[in-house]
Design a protein around this motif. Structure first.
Motif, PDB file in Angstrom:
ATOM      1  N   ASP A  21      -1.698 -42.376  -1.005  1.00  0.00           N
ATOM      2  CA  ASP A  21      -1.804 -41.583  -2.009  1.00  0.00           C
ATOM      3  C   ASP A  21      -0.206 -41.054  -3.011  1.00  0.00           C
ATOM      4  O   ASP A  21       0.915 -41.565  -2.455  1.00  0.00           O
ATOM      5  CB  ASP A  21      -2.886 -39.788  -1.788  1.00  0.00           C
ATOM      6  N   GLU A  22      -0.036 -40.928  -3.823  1.00  0.00           N
ATOM      7  CA  GLU A  22       0.961 -40.320  -4.268  1.00  0.00           C
ATOM      8  C   GLU A  22       1.729 -39.436  -4.537  1.00  0.00           C
ATOM      9  O   GLU A  22       2.844 -39.520  -4.202  1.00  0.00           O
ATOM     10  CB  GLU A  22       0.827 -39.762  -6.045  1.00  0.00           C
ATOM     11  N   SER A  23       2.025 -39.361  -3.030  1.00  0.00           N
ATOM     12  CA  SER A  23       2.433 -38.019  -1.995  1.00  0.00           C
ATOM     13  C   SER A  23       3.529 -38.322  -1.331  1.00  0.00           C
ATOM     14  O   SER A  23       4.699 -37.832  -1.240  1.00  0.00           O
ATOM     15  CB  SER A  23       1.328 -36.844  -1.383  1.00  0.00           C
ATOM     16  N   THR A  24       3.398 -39.887  -1.404  1.00  0.00           N
ATOM     17  CA  THR A  24       5.085 -40.796  -0.785  1.00  0.00           C
ATOM     18  C   THR A  24       5.147 -41.264  -1.555  1.00  0.00           C
ATOM     19  O   THR A  24       5.830 -42.487  -0.641  1.00  0.00           O
ATOM     20  CB  THR A  24       4.606 -40.701   0.881  1.00  0.00           C
ATOM     21  N   ASN A  25       4.866 -41.561  -2.339  1.00  0.00           N
ATOM     22  CA  ASN A  25       5.557 -42.688  -3.179  1.00  0.00           C
ATOM     23  C   ASN A  25       6.621 -42.749  -4.039  1.00  0.00           C
ATOM     24  O   ASN A  25       5.560 -41.957  -5.097  1.00  0.00           O
ATOM     25  CB  ASN A  25       3.965 -43.552  -4.329  1.00  0.00           C
ATOM     26  N   PHE A  26       7.099 -42.785  -3.311  1.00  0.00           N
ATOM     27  CA  PHE A  26       8.732 -42.471  -4.470  1.00  0.00           C
ATOM     28  C   PHE A  26       9.439 -43.960  -5.243  1.00  0.00           C
ATOM     29  O   PHE A  26      10.291 -44.058  -4.842  1.00  0.00           O
ATOM     30  CB  PHE A  26       9.269 -41.867  -3.569  1.00  0.00           C
ATOM     31  N   LEU A  27       8.506 -44.351  -6.121  1.00  0.00           N
ATOM     32  CA  LEU A  27       8.888 -45.712  -6.386  1.00  0.00           C
ATOM     33  C   LEU A  27      10.599 -45.313  -7.128  1.00  0.00           C
ATOM     34  O   LEU A  27      10.507 -44.509  -8.581  1.00  0.00           O
ATOM     35  CB  LEU A  27       8.045 -47.240  -7.496  1.00  0.00           C
ATOM     36  N   SER A  28      11.853 -46.127  -7.259  1.00  0.00           N
ATOM     37  CA  SER A  28      12.697 -45.551  -8.258  1.00  0.00           C
ATOM     38  C   SER A  28      12.901 -46.776  -9.115  1.00  0.00           C
ATOM     39  O   SER A  28      12.329 -48.160  -9.198  1.00  0.00           O
ATOM     40  CB  SER A  28      13.654 -45.758  -7.727  1.00  0.00           C
ATOM     41  N   SER A  29      12.747 -46.899 -10.380  1.00  0.00           N
ATOM     42  CA  SER A  29      13.783 -47.941 -11.148  1.00  0.00           C
ATOM     43  C   SER A  29      15.537 -48.332 -10.660  1.00  0.00           C
ATOM     44  O   SER A  29      15.733 -47.904 -10.306  1.00  0.00           O
ATOM     45  CB  SER A  29      14.170 -47.862 -12.374  1.00  0.00           C
ATOM     46  N   PRO A  30      15.238 -49.940 -11.091  1.00  0.00           N
ATOM     47  CA  PRO A  30      16.119 -50.721 -10.788  1.00  0.00           C
ATOM     48  C   PRO A  30      17.546 -49.351 -10.806  1.00  0.00           C
ATOM     49  O   PRO A  30      18.710 -49.555 -10.505  1.00  0.00           O
ATOM     50  CB  PRO A  30      16.397 -51.600 -11.067  1.00  0.00           C
TER      51      PRO A  30
END
Ligand SMILES: C[S@@+](CC[C@H](N)C(=O)[O-])C[C@H]1O[C@@H](n2cnc3c(N)ncnc32)[C@H](O)[C@@H]1O
Length: 271
Positions: free
Chosen positions: A189-198
């Motif tokens: 779920d969103e609690s460990t999803n830490f996508l960053s932009s390039p």
């Protein structure tokens, strides 16, 4: 739940080591004569599989005796390839306890426990020695790291002058969080999803002191091509407890909706 327990429940499988050993025996592999090559059909825990692991070795110039830091090292699949094929010594940092246990058992069975060591812990929290590694690798782990900026500074300090950091990762796009589907390969779920932009990752790397050697961005793109269908069971079924077919389907849908890009990068700590 803490970050630690969330990561362990997403990635960890109860008695993973026992299940892997059972799988090997079922395939008729003699555990007394196990080699790292016997494991690559399931121990490369990233989309690009062995091909990407070898690409990372080439791009970073891995060679005999080099010290490599593998961040989020999974069950040690990449480490065993870099050790077995390129003669490196590898330190893996891994937060999922079942993965550390499995990695250590497999390293020992293939006779690599004097060349590969595992630290069970969070890269955000552990101390690393200064000027210790020629190469650091982030193989599909950065998506779980919230504070990239301070982790990059820590890695910069732990690299020797001239040392390289290689990254393969999925990246955020402007529409990532419009209906993002879970579970995805790195988060339930969103609690460990830490996508960053390039762009954000690039600025954090530059602030840490790194210079670019290779910067290859694939932006998120919508696609209406037919969904790819695979009749092969995923190698991730063996190592994860979550619903792997749903995870793979969601990853394809998120990608085709333009919610995910990808990045391959190699940066250097100048002499
Ligand atoms: C998709 S897997 C990739 C594993 C490995 N790099 C490979 O390619 O075979 C991501 C790994 O990063 C680990 N991880 C995530 N966040 C971490 C953190 N903060 N510190 C250490 N390991 C972490 C997870 O437990 C998981 O094993």
């Amino acid at each position: 739940m803490t970050f630690n327990s969330l990561i362990n429940s997403h990635y960890g499988k109860t008695d993973l080591t026992g299940k892997i050993l059972w799988h090997l025996k079922e395939k008729g592999i003699d555990l007394n004569h196990l080699s790292w090559e016997d494991l690559t059909s399931f121990d490369q825990f990233h989309g690009g599989q062995l091909k990407t692991t070898l690409w990372l070795a080439e791009e970073t110039g891995l060679g005999s005796g080099m010290h490599v830091l593998d961040i989020g090292a999974g069950i040690g699949g990449c480490a065993r390839v870099w050790c077995g094929k390129f003669g490196c010594k590898v330190v893996g940092v891994e937060l999922a306890e079942e993965f550390c246990n499995a990695a250590q058992k497999l390293n020992s069975l293939v006779g690599m426990d004097d060349k590969i060591s595992f630290i069970h812990g969070d890269i955000v929290e552990i101390d690393l020695p200064d000027d210790a590694f020629e190469v650091a690798m982030f193989v599909n782990t950065l998506m779980n790291i919230q504070d990239e900026a301070s982790v990059f500074k820590k890695i910069y300090r732990s690299l020797k002058p001239g040392g390289r950091l290689a990254i393969t990762t999925r990246t955020a796009t402007p529409t990532t969080y419009d209906g993002f589907l879970y579970p995805c390969p790195w988060a339930s779920d969103e609690s460990t999803n830490f996508l960053s932009s390039p762009e954000s990752t690039h600025s954090d790397l530059a602030n840490a002191g790194f210079s670019d050697l290779l910067w290859n961005v694939k932006p998120g793109e919508k696609s209406s091509d037919p969904m790819p269908v695979s009749s092969e069971p995923s190698p991730f079924e063996l190592i994860m407890d979550i619903d792997v077919p749903a995870m793979i389907r969601n990853n394809i849908i998120n990608t085709r909706a333009g919610r995910l890009g990808s990045l391959r990068a190699v940066v250097i700590k100048e002499m």
